[in-house]
Design a protein around this motif. Structure first.
Motif, PDB file in Angstrom:
ATOM      1  N   LEU A  87      40.118  33.073 -80.605  1.00 15.76           N
ATOM      2  CA  LEU A  87      39.295  34.273 -80.608  1.00 15.76           C
ATOM      3  C   LEU A  87      39.266  34.938 -81.980  1.00 15.76           C
ATOM      4  O   LEU A  87      38.245  35.442 -82.415  1.00 15.76           O
ATOM      5  CB  LEU A  87      39.827  35.265 -79.557  1.00 15.76           C
ATOM      6  N   LEU A  88      40.388  34.918 -82.669  1.00 14.44           N
ATOM      7  CA  LEU A  88      40.500  35.621 -83.940  1.00 14.44           C
ATOM      8  C   LEU A  88      40.056  34.778 -85.132  1.00 14.44           C
ATOM      9  O   LEU A  88      40.225  35.171 -86.272  1.00 14.44           O
ATOM     10  CB  LEU A  88      41.957  36.069 -84.140  1.00 14.44           C
ATOM     11  N   GLU A  89      39.471  33.638 -84.858  1.00 18.14           N
ATOM     12  CA  GLU A  89      39.018  32.702 -85.873  1.00 18.14           C
ATOM     13  C   GLU A  89      40.117  32.424 -86.889  1.00 18.14           C
ATOM     14  O   GLU A  89      41.144  31.912 -86.512  1.00 18.14           O
ATOM     15  CB  GLU A  89      37.708  33.169 -86.492  1.00 18.14           C
ATOM     16  N   ASP A 117      42.906  37.641 -96.275  1.00 12.06           N
ATOM     17  CA  ASP A 117      41.491  37.837 -96.572  1.00 12.06           C
ATOM     18  C   ASP A 117      40.627  38.009 -95.322  1.00 12.06           C
ATOM     19  O   ASP A 117      39.402  38.124 -95.426  1.00 12.06           O
ATOM     20  CB  ASP A 117      40.957  36.657 -97.394  1.00 12.06           C
ATOM     21  N   HIS A 118      41.245  38.030 -94.136  1.00  9.16           N
ATOM     22  CA  HIS A 118      40.477  38.167 -92.896  1.00  9.16           C
ATOM     23  C   HIS A 118      39.765  39.524 -92.865  1.00  9.16           C
ATOM     24  O   HIS A 118      40.338  40.539 -93.285  1.00  9.16           O
ATOM     25  CB  HIS A 118      41.394  38.013 -91.680  1.00  9.16           C
ATOM     26  N   PRO A 119      38.532  39.580 -92.371  1.00 16.06           N
ATOM     27  CA  PRO A 119      37.766  40.830 -92.336  1.00 16.06           C
ATOM     28  C   PRO A 119      38.439  41.983 -91.580  1.00 16.06           C
ATOM     29  O   PRO A 119      38.167  43.145 -91.875  1.00 16.06           O
ATOM     30  CB  PRO A 119      36.450  40.434 -91.644  1.00 16.06           C
ATOM     31  N   VAL A 120      39.319  41.701 -90.642  1.00 13.39           N
ATOM     32  CA  VAL A 120      39.963  42.778 -89.881  1.00 13.39           C
ATOM     33  C   VAL A 120      40.723  43.733 -90.804  1.00 13.39           C
ATOM     34  O   VAL A 120      40.809  44.930 -90.541  1.00 13.39           O
ATOM     35  CB  VAL A 120      40.882  42.218 -88.767  1.00 13.39           C
ATOM     36  N   TYR A 121      41.223  43.230 -91.926  1.00 15.95           N
ATOM     37  CA  TYR A 121      42.009  44.073 -92.830  1.00 15.95           C
ATOM     38  C   TYR A 121      41.153  45.035 -93.655  1.00 15.95           C
ATOM     39  O   TYR A 121      41.677  45.991 -94.204  1.00 15.95           O
ATOM     40  CB  TYR A 121      42.873  43.215 -93.751  1.00 15.95           C
ATOM     41  N   GLN A 155      47.404  39.181 -79.197  1.00 20.60           N
ATOM     42  CA  GLN A 155      46.454  38.094 -78.954  1.00 20.60           C
ATOM     43  C   GLN A 155      46.971  36.791 -79.566  1.00 20.60           C
ATOM     44  O   GLN A 155      46.865  35.729 -78.960  1.00 20.60           O
ATOM     45  CB  GLN A 155      45.080  38.441 -79.532  1.00 20.60           C
ATOM     46  N   MET A 156      47.547  36.881 -80.740  1.00 24.14           N
ATOM     47  CA  MET A 156      48.099  35.703 -81.407  1.00 24.14           C
ATOM     48  C   MET A 156      49.230  35.097 -80.566  1.00 24.14           C
ATOM     49  O   MET A 156      49.305  33.868 -80.422  1.00 24.14           O
ATOM     50  CB  MET A 156      48.607  36.114 -82.789  1.00 24.14           C
TER      51      MET A 156
END
Length: 128
Positions: free
Chosen positions: A6-8, A33-37, A54-55
């Motif tokens: 789900l979290l790619e 670098d994930h967009p969530v940050y 989730q992880m």
């Protein structure tokens, strides 16, 4: 190795050690670098608690090749902030039990060296 579902590309599994069917330790690497940050938080990125939970679920799903949903979260205790710029690597240590063929009970600790970041106790159910 495998990336998340789900979290790619929020995290990557780098190593899995199984001491038994019920005890596994997984080394993961967070992707800074994930967009969530960008939203949580741009100048000091912190892994959102919901993403860490989730992880924990996704690693069990991938390891046991089962589609699961969390049905119970008996205890979730956040103990330290996970900043991928300070440290991208963490271990998730699992103790699992299988009370019936459709469910998994899990105790998990997210840690690195002497720091415990999260303690989790919950139950997952197959989503057939």
């Amino acid at each position: 190795m495998e990336n998340s579902l789900l979290l790619e590309d929020f995290y990557f599994i780098r190593e899995i050690n199984c001491s038994s069917t019920a005890k596994i330790s997984v080394k993961i690497e967070l992707n800074a670098d994930h967009p969530v940050y960008r939203g949580h938080f741009p100048d000091s990125p912190i892994a959102p608690g919901v993403c860490v939970v989730q992880m924990i679920k996704e690693v069990v799903m991938q390891h046991y090749r089962r589609n699961l949903q969390m049905t119970e979260a008996g205890n979730i205790k956040f103990m330290a902030l996970m900043n991928p710029n300070h440290n991208p690597f963490y271990y998730i240590d699992y103790e699992l039990s299988f009370p019936d063929s459709d469910s998994i009970e899990a105790t998990a600790i997210v840690r690195w060296e002497s720091i415990t970041y999260l303690k989790f106790k919950g139950k997952f159910q197959d989503t057939q």
